[in-house]
Design a protein around this motif. Structure first.
Motif, PDB file in Angstrom:
ATOM      1  N   VAL A  37       0.837  -1.202   0.000  1.00  0.00           N
ATOM      2  CA  VAL A  37       0.000   0.000   0.000  1.00  0.00           C
ATOM      3  C   VAL A  37       0.872   1.252   0.000  1.00  0.00           C
ATOM      4  O   VAL A  37       0.627   2.190  -0.763  1.00  0.00           O
ATOM      5  CB  VAL A  37      -0.978  -0.013   1.201  1.00  0.00           C
ATOM      6  N   GLN A  38       1.898   1.281   0.833  1.00  0.00           N
ATOM      7  CA  GLN A  38       2.808   2.428   0.872  1.00  0.00           C
ATOM      8  C   GLN A  38       3.491   2.633  -0.474  1.00  0.00           C
ATOM      9  O   GLN A  38       3.564   3.751  -0.974  1.00  0.00           O
ATOM     10  CB  GLN A  38       3.873   2.251   1.972  1.00  0.00           C
ATOM     11  N   ALA A  39       3.982   1.577  -1.064  1.00  0.00           N
ATOM     12  CA  ALA A  39       4.697   1.686  -2.337  1.00  0.00           C
ATOM     13  C   ALA A  39       3.794   2.242  -3.435  1.00  0.00           C
ATOM     14  O   ALA A  39       4.210   3.089  -4.220  1.00  0.00           O
ATOM     15  CB  ALA A  39       5.245   0.324  -2.749  1.00  0.00           C
ATOM     16  N   ILE A  40       2.547   1.806  -3.455  1.00  0.00           N
ATOM     17  CA  ILE A  40       1.624   2.273  -4.498  1.00  0.00           C
ATOM     18  C   ILE A  40       1.165   3.695  -4.216  1.00  0.00           C
ATOM     19  O   ILE A  40       1.161   4.540  -5.115  1.00  0.00           O
ATOM     20  CB  ILE A  40       0.429   1.308  -4.620  1.00  0.00           C
ATOM     21  N   ARG A  41       0.794   3.979  -2.973  1.00  0.00           N
ATOM     22  CA  ARG A  41       0.315   5.326  -2.633  1.00  0.00           C
ATOM     23  C   ARG A  41       1.406   6.373  -2.781  1.00  0.00           C
ATOM     24  O   ARG A  41       1.231   7.384  -3.457  1.00  0.00           O
ATOM     25  CB  ARG A  41      -0.198   5.366  -1.205  1.00  0.00           C
ATOM     26  N   ALA A  42       2.524   6.170  -2.122  1.00  0.00           N
ATOM     27  CA  ALA A  42       3.581   7.182  -2.103  1.00  0.00           C
ATOM     28  C   ALA A  42       4.448   7.134  -3.349  1.00  0.00           C
ATOM     29  O   ALA A  42       5.009   8.148  -3.744  1.00  0.00           O
ATOM     30  CB  ALA A  42       4.440   7.020  -0.856  1.00  0.00           C
ATOM     31  N   GLY A  43       4.555   5.965  -3.959  1.00  0.00           N
ATOM     32  CA  GLY A  43       5.395   5.822  -5.140  1.00  0.00           C
ATOM     33  C   GLY A  43       4.679   6.078  -6.444  1.00  0.00           C
ATOM     34  O   GLY A  43       5.291   6.076  -7.508  1.00  0.00           O
ATOM     35  N   GLY A  44       3.381   6.259  -6.388  1.00  0.00           N
ATOM     36  CA  GLY A  44       2.624   6.586  -7.589  1.00  0.00           C
ATOM     37  C   GLY A  44       2.122   5.380  -8.360  1.00  0.00           C
ATOM     38  O   GLY A  44       1.249   5.491  -9.197  1.00  0.00           O
ATOM     39  N   GLY A  45       2.702   4.221  -8.137  1.00  0.00           N
ATOM     40  CA  GLY A  45       2.224   3.012  -8.788  1.00  0.00           C
ATOM     41  C   GLY A  45       2.661   2.814 -10.225  1.00  0.00           C
ATOM     42  O   GLY A  45       2.351   1.790 -10.827  1.00  0.00           O
ATOM     43  N   ASP A  46       3.377   3.777 -10.803  1.00  0.00           N
ATOM     44  CA  ASP A  46       3.781   3.649 -12.204  1.00  0.00           C
ATOM     45  C   ASP A  46       5.256   3.319 -12.380  1.00  0.00           C
ATOM     46  O   ASP A  46       5.648   2.721 -13.359  1.00  0.00           O
ATOM     47  CB  ASP A  46       3.478   4.943 -12.963  1.00  0.00           C
ATOM     48  N   SER A  47       6.068   3.736 -11.438  1.00  0.00           N
ATOM     49  CA  SER A  47       7.515   3.566 -11.555  1.00  0.00           C
ATOM     50  C   SER A  47       8.030   2.693 -10.415  1.00  0.00           C
ATOM     51  O   SER A  47       7.842   3.028  -9.235  1.00  0.00           O
ATOM     52  CB  SER A  47       8.205   4.925 -11.504  1.00  0.00           C
ATOM     53  N   VAL A  48       8.669   1.606 -10.782  1.00  0.00           N
ATOM     54  CA  VAL A  48       9.238   0.727  -9.757  1.00  0.00           C
ATOM     55  C   VAL A  48      10.258   1.486  -8.924  1.00  0.00           C
ATOM     56  O   VAL A  48      10.287   1.350  -7.696  1.00  0.00           O
ATOM     57  CB  VAL A  48       9.868  -0.527 -10.399  1.00  0.00           C
ATOM     58  N   ASP A  49      11.079   2.295  -9.551  1.00  0.00           N
ATOM     59  CA  ASP A  49      12.087   3.062  -8.808  1.00  0.00           C
ATOM     60  C   ASP A  49      11.436   4.006  -7.797  1.00  0.00           C
ATOM     61  O   ASP A  49      11.924   4.151  -6.673  1.00  0.00           O
ATOM     62  CB  ASP A  49      12.986   3.851  -9.761  1.00  0.00           C
ATOM     63  N   ASP A  50      10.318   4.642  -8.173  1.00  0.00           N
ATOM     64  CA  ASP A  50       9.614   5.530  -7.247  1.00  0.00           C
ATOM     65  C   ASP A  50       8.993   4.737  -6.097  1.00  0.00           C
ATOM     66  O   ASP A  50       8.982   5.191  -4.956  1.00  0.00           O
ATOM     67  CB  ASP A  50       8.529   6.320  -7.968  1.00  0.00           C
ATOM     68  N   MET A  51       8.483   3.549  -6.403  1.00  0.00           N
ATOM     69  CA  MET A  51       7.892   2.722  -5.353  1.00  0.00           C
ATOM     70  C   MET A  51       8.966   2.251  -4.374  1.00  0.00           C
ATOM     71  O   MET A  51       8.753   2.244  -3.160  1.00  0.00           O
ATOM     72  CB  MET A  51       7.131   1.544  -5.959  1.00  0.00           C
ATOM     73  N   ILE A  52      10.126   1.874  -4.897  1.00  0.00           N
ATOM     74  CA  ILE A  52      11.236   1.474  -4.025  1.00  0.00           C
ATOM     75  C   ILE A  52      11.655   2.644  -3.148  1.00  0.00           C
ATOM     76  O   ILE A  52      11.823   2.498  -1.936  1.00  0.00           O
ATOM     77  CB  ILE A  52      12.426   0.949  -4.856  1.00  0.00           C
ATOM     78  N   ALA A  53      11.794   3.819  -3.745  1.00  0.00           N
ATOM     79  CA  ALA A  53      12.202   5.014  -2.997  1.00  0.00           C
ATOM     80  C   ALA A  53      11.200   5.337  -1.891  1.00  0.00           C
ATOM     81  O   ALA A  53      11.582   5.797  -0.808  1.00  0.00           O
ATOM     82  CB  ALA A  53      12.372   6.198  -3.938  1.00  0.00           C
ATOM     83  N   SER A  54       9.914   5.080  -2.142  1.00  0.00           N
ATOM     84  CA  SER A  54       8.897   5.387  -1.136  1.00  0.00           C
ATOM     85  C   SER A  54       8.995   4.473   0.082  1.00  0.00           C
ATOM     86  O   SER A  54       8.482   4.804   1.151  1.00  0.00           O
ATOM     87  CB  SER A  54       7.495   5.303  -1.735  1.00  0.00           C
ATOM     88  N   LEU A  55       9.639   3.329  -0.072  1.00  0.00           N
ATOM     89  CA  LEU A  55       9.803   2.406   1.047  1.00  0.00           C
ATOM     90  C   LEU A  55      11.086   2.646   1.836  1.00  0.00           C
ATOM     91  O   LEU A  55      11.162   2.293   3.013  1.00  0.00           O
ATOM     92  CB  LEU A  55       9.786   0.956   0.544  1.00  0.00           C
ATOM     93  N   GLU A  56      12.076   3.227   1.210  1.00  0.00           N
ATOM     94  CA  GLU A  56      13.365   3.431   1.865  1.00  0.00           C
ATOM     95  C   GLU A  56      13.224   4.425   3.015  1.00  0.00           C
ATOM     96  O   GLU A  56      12.846   5.572   2.821  1.00  0.00           O
ATOM     97  CB  GLU A  56      14.406   3.910   0.860  1.00  0.00           C
ATOM     98  N   GLY A  57      13.461   3.950   4.216  1.00  0.00           N
ATOM     99  CA  GLY A  57      13.341   4.783   5.401  1.00  0.00           C
ATOM    100  C   GLY A  57      11.926   4.889   5.942  1.00  0.00           C
ATOM    101  O   GLY A  57      11.693   5.561   6.944  1.00  0.00           O
ATOM    102  N   TYR A  58      10.981   4.201   5.310  1.00  0.00           N
ATOM    103  CA  TYR A  58       9.583   4.234   5.737  1.00  0.00           C
ATOM    104  C   TYR A  58       9.437   3.551   7.095  1.00  0.00           C
ATOM    105  O   TYR A  58       9.860   2.420   7.288  1.00  0.00           O
ATOM    106  CB  TYR A  58       8.725   3.536   4.683  1.00  0.00           C
TER     107      TYR A  58
END
Length: 74
Positions: A37-58
């Motif tokens: 849920v965090q990866a999709i919400r904060a990462g936008g759901g379109d970019s794997v790199d953005d989803m990974i970044a949204s988890l780092e330090g979460y």
């Protein structure tokens, strides 16, 4: 049953409502779902790199207590 917090209680209630019982592995599945849920919400759901970044330090509350996802081994 070793943890007494709101997240663990919510997990158990949801499992029981679905006709299931919490077991040793239930918290791990719950945490995986929280991370998705965090990866999709904060990462936008379109970019794997953005989803990974949204988890780092979460940091979030999980059934077994507070968890922080480390950037070096997420």
């Amino acid at each position: 049953g070793a943890t007494d917090n709101a997240v663990n209680t919510a997990m158990i209630e949801r499992l029981q409502a679905a006709g299931h019982e919490a077991d040793l592995f239930s918290p791990d599945g719950f945490v995986a779902a929280q991370m998705l849920v965090q990866a999709i919400r904060a990462g936008g759901g379109d970019s794997v790199d953005d989803m990974i970044a949204s988890l780092e330090g979460y940091t979030f509350d999980a059934p077994k207590g507070s968890i922080t996802i480390r950037a070096e081994d997420h």
